[in-house]
Design an enzyme around this catalytic site. Structure first.
Site, PDB file in Angstrom:
ATOM      1  N   ASP A  32       7.312  10.656   9.170  1.00  0.00           N
ATOM      2  CA  ASP A  32       6.829   9.359   9.612  1.00  0.00           C
ATOM      3  C   ASP A  32       7.749   8.302   9.009  1.00  0.00           C
ATOM      4  OD1 ASP A  32       5.616   6.978  10.129  1.00  0.00           O
ATOM      5  OD2 ASP A  32       3.597   7.625   9.562  1.00  0.00           O
ATOM      6  N   TYR A  37       0.365   6.818   4.579  1.00  0.00           N
ATOM      7  CA  TYR A  37      -0.370   6.195   5.680  1.00  0.00           C
ATOM      8  C   TYR A  37       0.363   6.502   6.977  1.00  0.00           C
ATOM      9  CZ  TYR A  37      -2.621   2.576   8.527  1.00  0.00           C
ATOM     10  OH  TYR A  37      -3.321   1.900   9.516  1.00  0.00           O
ATOM     11  N   LYS A  60       7.676  -0.626  13.717  1.00  0.00           N
ATOM     12  CA  LYS A  60       8.134  -1.778  12.937  1.00  0.00           C
ATOM     13  C   LYS A  60       9.524  -2.285  13.363  1.00  0.00           C
ATOM     14  CE  LYS A  60       4.670  -0.929   9.552  1.00  0.00           C
ATOM     15  NZ  LYS A  60       4.160   0.057   8.665  1.00  0.00           N
TER      16      LYS A  60
HETATM   17  C1  LIG Z   1       2.852   0.811   9.316  1.00  0.00           C
HETATM   18  C2  LIG Z   1       2.860   2.271   9.331  1.00  0.00           C
HETATM   19  C3  LIG Z   1       2.194   3.000  10.332  1.00  0.00           C
HETATM   20  C4  LIG Z   1       1.295   2.340  11.345  1.00  0.00           C
HETATM   21  O1  LIG Z   1       1.987   1.501  12.200  1.00  0.00           O
HETATM   22  P1  LIG Z   1       1.166   0.378  13.036  1.00  0.00           P
HETATM   23  O2  LIG Z   1       2.202  -0.243  13.900  1.00  0.00           O
HETATM   24  O3  LIG Z   1       0.562  -0.527  12.012  1.00  0.00           O
HETATM   25  O4  LIG Z   1       0.129   1.088  13.811  1.00  0.00           O
HETATM   26  C5  LIG Z   1       2.335   4.363  10.354  1.00  0.00           C
HETATM   27  N1  LIG Z   1       3.086   5.008   9.439  1.00  0.00           N
HETATM   28  C6  LIG Z   1       3.735   4.350   8.467  1.00  0.00           C
HETATM   29  C7  LIG Z   1       4.576   5.106   7.508  1.00  0.00           C
HETATM   30  C8  LIG Z   1       3.633   2.965   8.367  1.00  0.00           C
HETATM   31  O5  LIG Z   1       4.245   2.325   7.361  1.00  0.00           O
END
Ligand SMILES: *Cc1c(COP(=O)(O)O)cnc(C)c1O
Length: 412
Positions: free
Chosen positions: A239, A144, A267
């Site tokens: 990511d 994701y 995060k």
């Molecule tokens: C949570 C997450 C996102 C998205 O971040 P948001 O702050 O919810 O937009 C993107 N990449 C990874 C790996 C994530 O865990």
């Protein structure tokens, strides 16, 4: 467990907010529940409107590695609040947080702040496309990267939980530039790169996958991605929105010793406030406006209150032994879960890294999204429901990792 007040609020909420929630997984649909409305949180605990107390194993889906209401984070936020909440002009706090990120992550020489992980990944891909002059992106099934159009192909997290294969509203003309391949399948990537590597702008990957449950990269997977991208003039994007400052101070890239060209963060770096960031080699980052031609902007980007929360959080994470201790606690919990499952005659596979834990109801190893989807979801629902009734607040989805915080030991 009493849920009267939460249920009343849900009735009101659903009239005004789609699904009653501002992010889909919170609705708890896949576990046949309605959401609990949270009133407050403290350290390892969350308290709902009905007065139920839970041990929180979601940690706001990633940011709360210090637990809730860490006194130093709250102090930092409060003192900045008194000076103003947003200036739309640069502040010293932005330099400070940028320096902390650059110091922690070797591959990051410059960094741009945004407001979410979604924005970070979306901007990183735009930068990669602008820098290489190519359109194609390779991603992995079950990873994701936020909800930007480009990534809504075989995506993980809520997209997986709700079994939405793609999404209406995403034009075919955008998706046609995205190729999604199974996680850990280096042969599949190699085949595409041999065929058309010179048209691929970037490969984007969660170096440790945390949005299909937690799935670890196989030995050599990330190293081989690095080699294939370097050979083809393709950028490698890690990511690390979830793994950054979570699995190690330097992120997953420090553990696997592979340096990407661009890293996405979010995060934890916002300490519970809305922050994302993307950074990488100076030469690439200079392509971003106003230094370069790739446009990306934000009214609240680098917000002083959010920067203060991030700085205070990252400062605490520098304490010697922080990650080692957290890792030990996670492993302790994993051993407990394995032995409890064995006693109950339930087949599970449990994986850990740093403060992340993947729990799958299956006998087989889980190496990719297909493996994760084959796990016993009925068993997960049963487990989730029983844990919640006993005061343990888990992510309401079989496709999420468990994320621990520094208070994990207090609850044994
Ligand atoms: C949570 C997450 C996102 C998205 O971040 P948001 O702050 O919810 O937009 C993107 N990449 C990874 C790996 C994530 O865990």
């Amino acid at each position: 467990m009493k849920q009267e007040k939460s249920n009343l609020l849900y009735e009101e909420s659903i009239k005004r907010i789609p699904g009653g929630v501002n992010s889909p997984v919170r609705a708890c649909k896949s576990v046949n529940r309605t959401p609990l409305f949270i009133k407050r949180a403290d350290g390892p605990y969350m308290f709902d409107e009905d007065g139920n107390m839970f041990i929180d194993y979601i940690g706001s889906w990633g940011p709360m590695i210090l637990g809730h209401r860490d006194p130093e984070v709250i102090d930092a936020i409060t003192s900045v609040l008194k000076k103003g909440t947003s200036f739309g002009a640069p502040t010293n706090l932005e330099i400070k947080l940028a320096s902390m990120i650059i110091d922690a992550i070797d591959s990051v020489e410059m960094v741009r702040m945004v407001n979410s992980g979604t924005e970070a990944a979306m901007s990183a891909v735009r930068l990669a496309r602008g820098y290489t002059g190519r359109d194609t992106i390779i991603k992995f099934d079950g990873c994701y990267h936020g909800h930007a159009d480009t990534f809504l192909v075989e995506a993980g997290s809520g997209v997986a939980t709700l079994s939405i294969p793609g999404s209406p509203g995403v034009p075919e003309s955008i998706i046609k530039h995205t190729i999604s391949v199974p996680y850990n399948n280096i042969d599949a990537v190699e085949k595409i790169m041999v065929e058309k590597g010179n048209t691929v702008a970037a490969i984007i990957v969660e170096p440790i996958a945390g949005n299909m449950g937690m799935v670890l990269p196989e030995k050599e997977f990330l190293g081989k991605l690095r080699k294939l991208t370097a050979k083809n003039g393709t950028l490698l994007i890690f990511d690390e929105v979830m793994t950054g400052f979570r699995v190690a101070h330097g992120g997953a890239q420090a553990i696997y010793e592979v340096e990407p060209d661009i890293t996405c963060l979010g995060k934890i770096i916002g300490g519970g406030l809305p922050v994302g960031a993307y950074g990488g080699k100076r030469e690439i980052m200079r392509y971003i406006a106003p230094e370069g031609p790739v446009y990306q902007a934000g009214t609240l980007s680098g917000n002083p209150v959010a920067m203060a929360a991030g700085i205070a959080t990252l400062t605490k994470l520098k304490q010697p032994g922080f990650y080692e201790t957290l890792s030990e606690k996670t492993n302790y919990l994993a051993r407990g879960l394995r032995s409890a499952a064995k006693k109950a005659g339930v087949k599970v596979k449990i994986y850990t890294t740093g403060s992340m834990l993947g729990l799958f109801f299956t006998e087989k190893e889980v190496n990719n999204f297909d493996d994760a989807k084959k796990c016993n979801t009925d068993m997960f629902v049963k487990y989730y429901t029983n844990m919640l009734d006993r005061g343990v607040y888990l992510a309401p989805s079989a496709f999420e990792a468990l994320l621990f915080h520094q208070f994990t030991e207090k609850i044994f």
